[in-house]
Design a protein around this motif. Structure first.
Motif, short mmCIF file in Angstrom:
data_model
loop_
_atom_site.label_atom_id
_atom_site.label_comp_id
_atom_site.label_asym_id
_atom_site.label_seq_id
_atom_site.Cartn_x
_atom_site.Cartn_y
_atom_site.Cartn_z
N ARG A 57 7.91 -11.24 -12.73
CA ARG A 57 9.16 -11.97 -12.76
C ARG A 57 9.56 -12.42 -11.35
NH1 ARG A 57 14.31 -9.16 -15.40
NH2 ARG A 57 14.35 -8.07 -13.40
N ILE A 58 9.36 -11.55 -10.37
CA ILE A 58 9.73 -11.89 -8.99
C ILE A 58 8.81 -12.98 -8.42
CG2 ILE A 58 9.65 -11.02 -6.62
CD1 ILE A 58 10.94 -8.48 -7.62
N LEU A 59 7.51 -12.82 -8.64
CA LEU A 59 6.56 -13.75 -8.02
C LEU A 59 6.52 -15.11 -8.73
CD1 LEU A 59 3.55 -11.43 -7.14
CD2 LEU A 59 5.56 -12.02 -5.78
N ARG A 111 4.18 -2.15 -5.63
CA ARG A 111 4.97 -2.75 -6.70
C ARG A 111 6.40 -2.22 -6.74
NH1 ARG A 111 0.74 -3.34 -11.87
NH2 ARG A 111 -0.43 -5.09 -10.97
N THR A 112 6.66 -1.11 -6.09
CA THR A 112 8.02 -0.61 -6.00
C THR A 112 8.93 -1.61 -5.29
OG1 THR A 112 7.20 1.67 -5.96
CG2 THR A 112 9.44 1.34 -5.21
N LEU A 113 8.36 -2.50 -4.49
CA LEU A 113 9.14 -3.56 -3.85
C LEU A 113 9.85 -4.44 -4.88
CD1 LEU A 113 6.72 -4.78 -1.02
CD2 LEU A 113 8.95 -3.68 -0.69
N ILE A 168 8.46 0.42 3.10
CA ILE A 168 7.24 0.12 2.36
C ILE A 168 6.44 -0.97 3.05
CG2 ILE A 168 6.37 -0.91 0.21
CD1 ILE A 168 8.57 0.61 -1.28
N ILE A 169 7.11 -2.03 3.47
CA ILE A 169 6.42 -3.13 4.16
C ILE A 169 5.77 -2.63 5.44
CG2 ILE A 169 6.73 -5.35 5.33
CD1 ILE A 169 9.03 -5.89 3.32
N PHE A 170 6.49 -1.84 6.21
CA PHE A 170 5.93 -1.28 7.45
C PHE A 170 4.68 -0.47 7.16
CE2 PHE A 170 5.50 2.19 10.48
CZ PHE A 170 5.53 1.53 11.70
N ASN A 171 4.73 0.40 6.16
CA ASN A 171 3.58 1.26 5.86
C ASN A 171 2.39 0.46 5.33
OD1 ASN A 171 4.82 3.66 6.64
ND2 ASN A 171 5.69 4.03 4.61
N LEU A 172 2.65 -0.57 4.53
CA LEU A 172 1.56 -1.40 4.02
C LEU A 172 0.89 -2.17 5.15
CD1 LEU A 172 3.15 -2.85 0.74
CD2 LEU A 172 1.38 -1.08 0.91
N LEU A 173 1.68 -2.69 6.07
CA LEU A 173 1.10 -3.42 7.20
C LEU A 173 0.38 -2.48 8.15
CD1 LEU A 173 3.97 -5.96 7.99
CD2 LEU A 173 1.83 -6.38 6.76
N GLN A 174 0.92 -1.31 8.35
CA GLN A 174 0.30 -0.34 9.25
C GLN A 174 -1.06 0.11 8.73
OE1 GLN A 174 2.10 3.63 9.45
NE2 GLN A 174 1.92 3.57 11.68
N SER A 175 -1.19 0.24 7.41
CA SER A 175 -2.42 0.76 6.83
C SER A 175 -3.47 -0.32 6.58
CB SER A 175 -2.12 1.48 5.52
OG SER A 175 -1.47 0.62 4.61
N GLY A 176 -3.15 -1.58 6.88
CA GLY A 176 -4.13 -2.65 6.69
C GLY A 176 -4.21 -3.12 5.25
N ALA A 177 -4.96 -4.18 5.03
CA ALA A 177 -5.05 -4.77 3.69
C ALA A 177 -6.03 -3.98 2.83
CB ALA A 177 -5.52 -6.22 3.79
N PRO A 178 -5.75 -3.87 1.50
CA PRO A 178 -6.70 -3.19 0.60
C PRO A 178 -7.96 -4.01 0.40
CG PRO A 178 -4.90 -4.17 -0.65
CD PRO A 178 -4.55 -4.34 0.81
N ALA A 200 1.93 -11.31 -1.50
CA ALA A 200 3.01 -12.08 -2.13
C ALA A 200 4.29 -11.26 -2.24
CB ALA A 200 2.56 -12.56 -3.51
N LEU A 201 4.16 -9.97 -2.57
CA LEU A 201 5.32 -9.10 -2.66
C LEU A 201 5.99 -8.90 -1.31
CD1 LEU A 201 4.13 -6.33 -5.17
CD2 LEU A 201 6.07 -7.87 -5.47
N ILE A 202 5.18 -8.73 -0.27
CA ILE A 202 5.74 -8.57 1.08
C ILE A 202 6.51 -9.82 1.49
CG2 ILE A 202 5.11 -8.41 3.53
CD1 ILE A 202 2.81 -6.54 2.67
N ALA A 203 5.91 -11.00 1.25
CA ALA A 203 6.57 -12.26 1.61
C ALA A 203 7.88 -12.43 0.84
CB ALA A 203 5.63 -13.43 1.34
#
Length: 489
Positions: free
Chosen positions: A482-484, A69-71, A83-93, A104-107
């Protein structure tokens, strides 16, 4: 107390844990506004890299939801990409709702970033062999979203080819041939691709291509620099025109027309600081008008209405920044002054060191020590509602005095009438894993650009320690919503 050690009840332990989590997250978000993994005046690249990477891994492991959510918090591009790199590297929750929100935040973040940074991220993912299902879906979605794939394929050719190969993307015949079949001599039906093919053999064809691509081809065809810059100017973006102003000035017979009204406030302030003093004086009316117009434009995007405001602005020697971030701290301070002036009913700027020459502030330059206490006293004497300090935090003339001034004024002089004081710091202090603080009395927030001041004034209450973790979670959830739901990037 049963065994000679300190014992804490369960509610107290919970409150202590929540306070620590809030402080850790606030420190991380603050750092994400200022840290860039670049050399600073007081910090080298290696130490900055180690510090910010540690913070990212720490928050990712301990609170992945808020990490993602810091994004939405408006942090700088470097940390969004990290942040995007680390989220993708660690796989989906595992949690479906969290996975959907993350995606949605990454996109949304990728679509708001400059394309060159996004393609650099894709290249990094390939180099690190991150090729899970989620990564492939994210890259494919971005490539499909881009409205001019042939333009991207030309301008970012190597990175675009790497991204397409990495996810085994099925490209149309012409785009695939352009990217992967170098030996092909067949013409293309797409005008831009065909123009690029012709430009390999004809110097006259390069002027329909993106500037960065045409520049390398001009060197191949040995086109004189002054001829190339004159003819390619219509194809240059506003950012490219600003960036090449000084280069054009050094090239005999070349003058690039640049519309100052198209520049953002902080970038415009940095451009002004890059000019010689004599040129700034000669163009005083033009530059003043442009800075004021940029401040108005920034406030239209992020409205801010303030009362009586004083700004304590650091222009000491260290604000010249580093080789990679030349004049960055001073540029942010200068831009902040113009923005706060436009947003306030009454406004005064107190520069340090004081401007003894009586010159306009857009003529300012780095000089002297960081002496913040005296201008803070002058600001307090003016009795504003709000005092904003913009400084890298390395107070040294004398050290740590400004915090004592603020504390004594609050406890003994101003009491109930003490104005709110906020320190905004555009520089990351790797030794302390956050923007350097001026002391415990004054809350410190990181600052990416002056345009982020409305956001940071709202965020400052979290650094003051008067809110809870739940308040911070609610704040980030609101930003995410608000962003999404409004397509804000």
């Amino acid at each position: 107390m049963t065994d000679g050690t300190f014992s804490t009840s369960s509610p107290e332990r919970i409150r202590l844990r929540e306070r620590c989590e809030r402080e850790d997250l606030v420190m991380f978000i603050n750092s994400c506004f200022a840290a860039t993994r670049q050399n600073e005046y007081y910090t080298d690249l290696y130490l900055a890299t180690v510090s910010i990477e540690f913070l990212h891994q720490y928050v990712l492991i301990n609170n992945r939801l808020l990490y993602a959510r810091t994004l939405s918090a408006g942090i700088n591009h470097f940390n969004q990409l990290q942040i995007i790199f680390n989220l993708l590297q660690s796989g989906a929750p595992a949690d479906l709702a969290q996975r959907s929100e993350e995606g949605a935040l990454i996109a949304a973040a990728l679509r708001g970033l400059p394309p060159n940074r996004v393609y650099a991220l894709f290249a990094r993912l390939q180099q690190n062999r991150i090729n899970n299902r989620r990564t492939r879906a994210v890259i494919k979605s971005y490539l499909v979203w881009r409205c001019e794939p042939e333009f991207d394929a030309i301008k970012y050719r190597n990175k675009y080819r790497s991204a397409a190969a990495h996810i085994h993307c099925q490209l149309d015949e012409e785009l695939g041939r352009f990217l992967f079949d170098h030996a092909s001599q067949k013409p293309f039906t797409r005008p831009l691709l065909n123009q690029y093919r012709q430009a390999q053999y004809s110097a006259s064809a390069i002027y329909e291509l993106p500037f960065t691509v045409a520049e390398s081809l001009a060197q191949k065809h040995q086109v004189p620099r002054e001829v190339f810059l004159q003819k390619i100017e219509p194809k240059m973006t506003a950012a490219e025109k600003m960036r090449y102003q000084s280069a054009a000035a050094r090239t005999k017979g070349v003058e690039i027309e640049f519309d100052l009204s198209r520049a953002g406030l902080t970038k415009l302030a940095l451009y002004v600081l890059s000019l010689k003093q004599s040129e700034r004086r000669d163009r005083a009316a033009e530059l003043q008008t442009a800075l004021e117009s940029a401040a108005e434009k920034a406030l239209r995007r992020a409205p801010l209405t303030l009362g009586r405001v004083a700004a304590v602005l650091d222009r000491s020697r260290s604000t010249k920044g580093s080789r990679e971030r030349r004049n960055r701290p001073l540029g942010v301070a200068l831009a902040a002054s113009y923005l706060l002036r436009k947003a306030s009913r009454d406004y005064r700027a107190f520069w340090t060191p004081a401007n003894t020459e009586g010159e306009d502030e857009f003529l300012t330059r780095p000089a002297g020590q960081t002496a913040l206490a005296e201008p803070l006293l002058d600001a307090l004497d003016w009795q504003p509602d709000l005092i904003v300090i913009v400084s890298d935090g390395y107070e040294n003339d004398p050290p740590q005095l400004v915090d004592q001034v603020a504390r004594v004024y609050r406890e003994a002089i101003g009491k109930g009438n003490t104005p709110e004081i906020v320190h905004m710091n555009p520089v990351f202090d790797a030794d302390h894993y956050s923007p350097r603080r001026l002391g415990a009395t004054i809350p410190t927030v990181g600052l990416r650009d002056a345009e982020d001041i409305p956001t940071m004034l709202g965020f400052a209450r979290f650094t003051a320690g008067t809110t809870t973790l739940a308040d911070l979670e609610t704040y980030l959830a609101h930003r995410v919503n608000r962003i999404l739901n409004t397509d804000e990037t």
